[in-house]
Motif scaffolding. Structure first.
Motif, short mmCIF file in Angstrom:
data_model
loop_
_atom_site.label_atom_id
_atom_site.label_comp_id
_atom_site.label_asym_id
_atom_site.label_seq_id
_atom_site.Cartn_x
_atom_site.Cartn_y
_atom_site.Cartn_z
N ALA A 677 0.85 -1.19 0.00
CA ALA A 677 0.00 0.00 0.00
C ALA A 677 0.88 1.24 0.00
O ALA A 677 1.88 1.30 0.73
N VAL A 678 0.52 2.23 -0.81
CA VAL A 678 1.30 3.46 -0.93
C VAL A 678 0.36 4.65 -0.78
O VAL A 678 -0.66 4.74 -1.48
N LEU A 679 0.72 5.57 0.12
CA LEU A 679 -0.01 6.83 0.26
C LEU A 679 0.32 7.73 -0.91
O LEU A 679 1.50 7.89 -1.27
N LEU A 680 -0.68 8.35 -1.50
CA LEU A 680 -0.49 9.25 -2.64
C LEU A 680 -0.71 10.70 -2.20
O LEU A 680 -1.42 10.97 -1.23
N PRO A 681 -0.15 11.66 -2.94
CA PRO A 681 -0.27 13.07 -2.54
C PRO A 681 -1.69 13.59 -2.50
O PRO A 681 -1.98 14.55 -1.78
N ASP A 682 -2.62 12.98 -3.27
CA ASP A 682 -4.00 13.47 -3.28
C ASP A 682 -4.85 12.86 -2.17
O ASP A 682 -6.08 12.92 -2.20
N GLU A 683 -4.19 12.25 -1.17
CA GLU A 683 -4.80 11.69 0.03
C GLU A 683 -5.45 10.33 -0.20
O GLU A 683 -6.12 9.80 0.70
N THR A 684 -5.29 9.71 -1.36
CA THR A 684 -5.79 8.37 -1.58
C THR A 684 -4.69 7.36 -1.26
O THR A 684 -3.53 7.71 -1.02
N VAL A 685 -5.09 6.08 -1.26
CA VAL A 685 -4.17 4.99 -0.93
C VAL A 685 -4.20 3.98 -2.08
O VAL A 685 -5.27 3.43 -2.40
N LEU A 686 -3.07 3.73 -2.69
CA LEU A 686 -2.96 2.74 -3.77
C LEU A 686 -2.56 1.39 -3.17
O LEU A 686 -1.56 1.30 -2.45
N VAL A 687 -3.33 0.34 -3.48
CA VAL A 687 -3.03 -1.02 -3.02
C VAL A 687 -2.80 -1.89 -4.25
O VAL A 687 -3.58 -1.85 -5.21
N MET A 688 -1.75 -2.69 -4.20
CA MET A 688 -1.39 -3.51 -5.36
C MET A 688 -0.67 -4.77 -4.88
O MET A 688 -0.31 -4.89 -3.72
N ALA A 732 6.97 -1.45 -2.85
CA ALA A 732 6.40 -0.35 -3.63
C ALA A 732 6.69 0.96 -2.92
O ALA A 732 6.57 1.05 -1.69
N LEU A 733 7.05 1.99 -3.70
CA LEU A 733 7.40 3.29 -3.15
C LEU A 733 6.81 4.41 -3.98
O LEU A 733 6.74 4.32 -5.21
N LEU A 734 6.42 5.50 -3.30
CA LEU A 734 6.06 6.74 -3.97
C LEU A 734 7.34 7.45 -4.38
O LEU A 734 8.29 7.56 -3.58
N LEU A 735 7.37 7.97 -5.61
CA LEU A 735 8.55 8.68 -6.13
C LEU A 735 8.26 10.18 -6.20
O LEU A 735 7.10 10.61 -6.21
N PRO A 736 9.33 11.00 -6.32
CA PRO A 736 9.13 12.45 -6.35
C PRO A 736 8.31 12.96 -7.53
O PRO A 736 7.79 14.08 -7.47
N ASP A 737 8.20 12.19 -8.60
CA ASP A 737 7.37 12.64 -9.73
C ASP A 737 5.90 12.24 -9.54
O ASP A 737 5.10 12.35 -10.47
N ALA A 738 5.54 11.78 -8.34
CA ALA A 738 4.18 11.40 -7.95
C ALA A 738 3.73 10.09 -8.59
O ALA A 738 2.53 9.78 -8.58
N THR A 739 4.65 9.31 -9.14
CA THR A 739 4.35 7.96 -9.60
C THR A 739 4.69 6.97 -8.49
O THR A 739 5.25 7.33 -7.45
N VAL A 740 4.35 5.70 -8.72
CA VAL A 740 4.65 4.63 -7.77
C VAL A 740 5.47 3.58 -8.50
O VAL A 740 5.11 3.16 -9.61
N MET A 741 6.56 3.13 -7.87
CA MET A 741 7.40 2.10 -8.47
C MET A 741 7.30 0.83 -7.65
O MET A 741 7.44 0.85 -6.43
N THR A 742 7.04 -0.31 -8.34
CA THR A 742 7.03 -1.61 -7.68
C THR A 742 8.27 -2.40 -8.09
O THR A 742 8.81 -2.24 -9.19
N SER A 743 8.70 -3.27 -7.19
CA SER A 743 9.88 -4.10 -7.45
C SER A 743 9.76 -5.36 -6.61
O SER A 743 8.85 -5.53 -5.82
N GLY A 744 10.74 -6.28 -6.80
CA GLY A 744 10.83 -7.45 -5.94
C GLY A 744 10.05 -8.65 -6.43
O GLY A 744 9.47 -8.66 -7.52
N THR A 745 10.04 -9.69 -5.61
CA THR A 745 9.58 -11.07 -5.79
C THR A 745 10.78 -11.92 -6.19
O THR A 745 11.27 -11.85 -7.30
N ASP A 746 11.26 -12.70 -5.22
CA ASP A 746 12.44 -13.53 -5.43
C ASP A 746 12.03 -14.95 -5.79
O ASP A 746 10.85 -15.32 -5.71
N ALA A 747 13.01 -15.75 -6.21
CA ALA A 747 12.74 -17.15 -6.55
C ALA A 747 12.93 -18.08 -5.37
O ALA A 747 12.22 -19.08 -5.23
N LEU A 748 13.86 -17.76 -4.49
CA LEU A 748 14.23 -18.69 -3.42
C LEU A 748 13.09 -18.94 -2.44
O LEU A 748 12.89 -20.05 -1.97
#
Length: 870
Positions: A677-688, A732-748
């Protein structure tokens, strides 16, 4: 009572998940056992027994029922030596006792084996041998000369003079052939003889090596054994069975003739330990063992999976198997048991044509103005982002990533954690990754994976503890200083009083970091029910403060949800309970808040983790900066396995109410466990992200659809689906350009659906960036913001700015971001290009550190400037 026994039982209960675990709530205190040797404690769903020699072990379910029939610790079997465990074939469960064992499967029920019969069964390879599982307890022979157990495919009898010997002729069920036709020739005649299905004989009746018989005909064969009777196989099914080595294969002898499937499309033969199914399109393929069991439970060919299109194969890591079906793959391993992933199967040339399943549905193209849009980045960091944090370096920032060093060939679920870690810093301006320097006793970065982290007030990131397996490493503290060559520098700064695996760390109002909960290393016990504070000014750790208030969480002391509240308290949530720590007195409030009772209620914290956020703190709320906490999703009802549906439920705690209590709010559209879950600048919450079933590292069913929560209306809106599946260990992280970047999921540490560590990064542009409306611009902003001050920045049209948001740089792992925070700033005036806002009043509203400052015009955010608060 022995004090060490009482403590051992309590530690074992916590390790099993406490009240949220398999045993449920305690029903009584510890009590001496009837024989005076041990202690026991009863719970809702089972018991824990302890002796000084055997230690503490649980018994529950059908196995404890059987043990009770036999007299518990005073009976045939004695005290338990193990907890209930999964069998290696993933079909059954067992517990070992001092003088025997109890084995259970859904088909056979629970039965005991002991003494010489158990010894012989062990020599025959337990349930994986020719006999299979026990189907009776040990019983007197009819003539009174000895004892016997019946098993699925035979029996073991014991006599005083002859010892224990197996007999492979005792059927589990009556032979499928109930017509009295047992001889091969008679069965051939019943099938029409030479003019029938099989045609004329092409040889004499012959013996099989294990005592069966067979005869070949022009168009097939008939096989007979004492336990199965006589049955024919022919055509493509015969060909597949023969290729698999016939009666010597894992399938064994046929138990039916070839028969039409219920849907009228295909044909099948059942065998002793599986089946072969055929259609003109799919060909003939075997299903057996746990994979066959699950397919049968789902409805065979009428299930969503359809027909098998391959025989069963070993996975690339050779500790589990999979079977490919028309509409998905079923996996089975000794850790998780069988589980299905629906989707389109394909052979991936990147992995030596290993079978994979494309489980992402064909979504209709979303409208970006309503649902946003996802884009896979053209760059990556070179490692999977299992831990991620936003660093205030450069214009667009940098992302700090941490993972373990995955030696080639480790395979899934390597029992020993890697000794070394890996770290990268991804420069978002240059889109290049660097490897930071390390200064510490190891000479290289140790494996700090599964620790906790939070930003210090001075901007350094504090890393707390590590993965289990090394007591010294679990006590370590490190700092990461952003900037410079390699993107930053690691430094070992000390140790804690005891290990912490899966702890939570949170920045305090004075810039120190509080480290709480997590698991310790045996023999110290499981739950670390203390907290410690790291002071960056002195570089020292304060004494470990006992926190018995955490004991109400049971075993749910790993990665608790923790938030600093404006009312000078710390909220700590574990399992389904919430406690409050008064930060100025270091004492816990006696109040315990419980989440809403619901069918199948379970923990929302690790490892059944959903996620949680402190909703935006608004200066114009009543009272100002009114704190509300949202918990989202999580694991399903006990007993939880890889196929247990996650929950879509969500709850909200409004701490501005007169008598705060958790209450249900709108549920997710898609159940999910281990989401972000990531807090967005417009006070909404993005869940993914997350899985629709399972828990922690046992989630195989990726949820692609993102969702957006509006705290003002308490409603969810569907967002565009991702392209990359994100399961366990995603971030997942909020970035300075107001986008959200997701990463991760390992194999092990993910199921077999994940063949390699996921390096791809995916960026979400929320709807506010897809409407074509102009974004506000920050021309200049001071680098520092003091508490309780008026603070002025420059923007071309300050009168058009409708809100201002401080968004604390995030630091995320294991579905929780303890650092992210949304603090609204009151606009107090504007003149020319100047916009003046009121800074946060103190560190309880905005703990010191680096934030992103966003200007918003009717919900559309500017690009942010990094601002240091405090």
């Amino acid at each position: 009572m022995p004090e060490d026994g009482v403590q051992d039982i309590q530690d074992h209960y916590e390790m099993l998940g406490g009240a949220a675990g398999v045993l449920g709530r305690p029903l009584a205190d510890e009590a001496p056992t009837a024989d005076g040797i041990g202690l026991s404690r009863d719970f809702e769903h089972g018991s824990i027994y302890w002796t000084s020699t055997a230690g503490a072990h649980e018994v529950h379910g059908a196995i404890v029922g059987k043990w009770s029939e036999l007299g518990r610790e005073g009976g045939t079997l004695g005290y338990p030596l193990t907890d209930e465990l999964a069998t290696p074939d993933a079909v059954g469960r067992f517990s070992h006792f001092e003088r025997g064992s109890v084995y259970w499967t859904p088909l056979t029920g629970a039965h005991e084996v002991h003494g010489a019969i158990r010894t012989r069964w062990t020599e025959l390879n337990w349930e994986r041998g020719e006999l299979g599982y026990p189907i009776t307890d040990e019983t007197d022979l009819p003539d009174g000369t000895g004892r016997y157990n019946h098993f699925e495919r035979g029996s073991i009898a014991w006599t005083l003079g002859g010892g224990a010997h197996e007999v492979l002729d005792e059927p589990l069920f009556p032979p499928a052939d109930t017509t009295g036709v047992h001889r091969i020739d008679e069965h051939h005649a019943a099938l029409g003889g030479a003019s029938g299905l099989l045609g004329a004989p092409v040889g004499q009746e012959q013996h099989t090596p294990d005592g069966g018989r067979f005869r070949h005909y022009q168009h097939g064969s008939i096989y007979w054994s004492p336990t199965t009777g006589a049955h024919e196989v022919h055509g493509a099914i015969h060909g597949t069975w023969s290729r698999l080595d016939g009666e010597k294969s894992a399938l064994g002898y046929p138990t039916t003739d070839e028969t039409a499937t219920a849907d009228g499309v295909g044909r099948f033969n059942h065998f002793q330990r599986g089946s072969v199914f055929w259609t003109p399109k799919s060909g003939a393929h075997e299903v057996r063992g746990p994979i066959g069991w699950l397919w049968a439970q789902l409805g065979h060919e009428r299930s969503p999976l359809g027909y098998p299109i391959t025989d069963q194969e070993e996975t690339e890591h050779r500790h589990s198997q999979f079977g490919v079906f028309q509409n998905g793959i079923v996996y089975a391993d000794t850790v998780r048991g069988p589980y299905e992933v629906l989707g389109k199967p394909f052979q991936n040339p990147r992995h030596d044509h290993a079978w994979e399943v494309h489980d992402r549905p064909d979504f209709p193209p979303p409208d970006p103005a309503r649902a946003g849009e996802w884009t896979v980045a053209e760059y990556d960091a070179g490692i999977s982002g299992l831990h991620a944090a936003l660093l205030p370096t450069g214009t667009r920032g940098s992302i700090w990533y941490l993972a373990y060093h995955d030696e080639e060939g480790h395979g899934h679920h390597d029992p020993q954690p890697a000794a070394d870690g890996e770290s990268r810093v991804l420069d978002l301006d240059r889109r290049t990754a660097s490897t930071p320097a390390y200064h510490g006793p190891h000479g290289h970065l140790p494996n700090l994976f599964c620790g906790g982290h939070a930003f210090l007030g001075d901007g350094r990131l504090l890393m707390v503890g590590s993965d289990r397996g090394n007591a010294e490493r679990m006590r370590m503290l490190h700092t990461f200083t952003p900037g410079g060559p390699g993107g930053g520098t690691w430094r070992h700064v000390g140790s804690m009083a005891a290990g912490r695996w899966y702890p939570t760390a949170v920045t305090l109002p004075d810039g120190r970091v509080l480290m709480i909960a997590g698991a310790k290393m045996a023999p110290e016990g499981f739950a670390n029910t203390t907290f410690e504070v790291f002071d960056p000014a002195t570089g020292t750790v304060g004494p470990a403060m006992p926190a018995p208030a955490l004991e109400v969480f049971g075993g749910a002391v790993t990665y608790p949800f923790v938030f600093v509240l404006p009312d000078r308290r710390l909220l700590v949530h574990g399992g389904w309970r919430t406690r409050f720590l008064h930060l100025q007195t270091a004492g816990f409030d006696p109040a315990v808040l419980e989440t809403v009772p619901r069918p199948g209620r379970n923990s929302r914290t690790y490892g059944l983790e959903g996620t949680s956020v402190l909703l935006p703190l608004r200066p114009d709320s009543n009272p100002p900066h009114r704190a509300r906490v949202l918990v989202i999703g999580g694991g399903g009802a006990d007993p939880v396995g890889v196929r247990t549906p996650a929950t879509a439920t969500c709850e909200l705690l409004d701490l501005g109410e007169h008598s705060p209590a958790w209450r249900a709010t709108a549920p997710l559209a898609h159940p999910r466990v281990m989401p972000d879950a990531v807090l967005l600048p417009d006070e909404t919450v993005l869940v993914m992200s997350g899985s629709s079933r399972g828990f922690a590292d046992n989630g195989a069913n990726a949820v692609y659809e993102a969702e957006l929560f509006d705290p003002r209306t308490e409603t969810w809106t569907p967002m565009a689906p991702t392209s990359v599946p994100r399961l366990y260990h995603s971030t997942a992280l909020l970035l300075p350009d107001a986008t959200v970047m997701t990463s991760g999921t390992d194999a092990l540490w993910n199921p077999e659906t994940v063949h390699e560590a996921e390096l791809r990064l995916e960026v979400f542009r929320p709807p506010y960036l897809c409407t074509g409306r102009d974004r506000p611009v920050i021309e200049h902003a001071p680098r520092d913001m003091g508490y309780g001050t008026s603070w002025t920045l420059q923007t071309p049209d300050p009168a058009s700015i409708t809100s201002v948001a401080l968004m604390r740089n995030g630091a995320c792992t294991h579905s929780f971001n303890s650092d992210q925070r949304h603090v609204g700033l009151a606009i107090v005036g504007h003149s020319g290009s100047d916009l003046t806002v009121a800074a946060p009043p103190d560190g309880f509203v905005a703990p010191p550190g680096w934030y992103m400052l966003f200007l918003l015009r009717n919900g559309v955010p500017s690009e942010a400037r990094f601002v240091h608060v405090g």
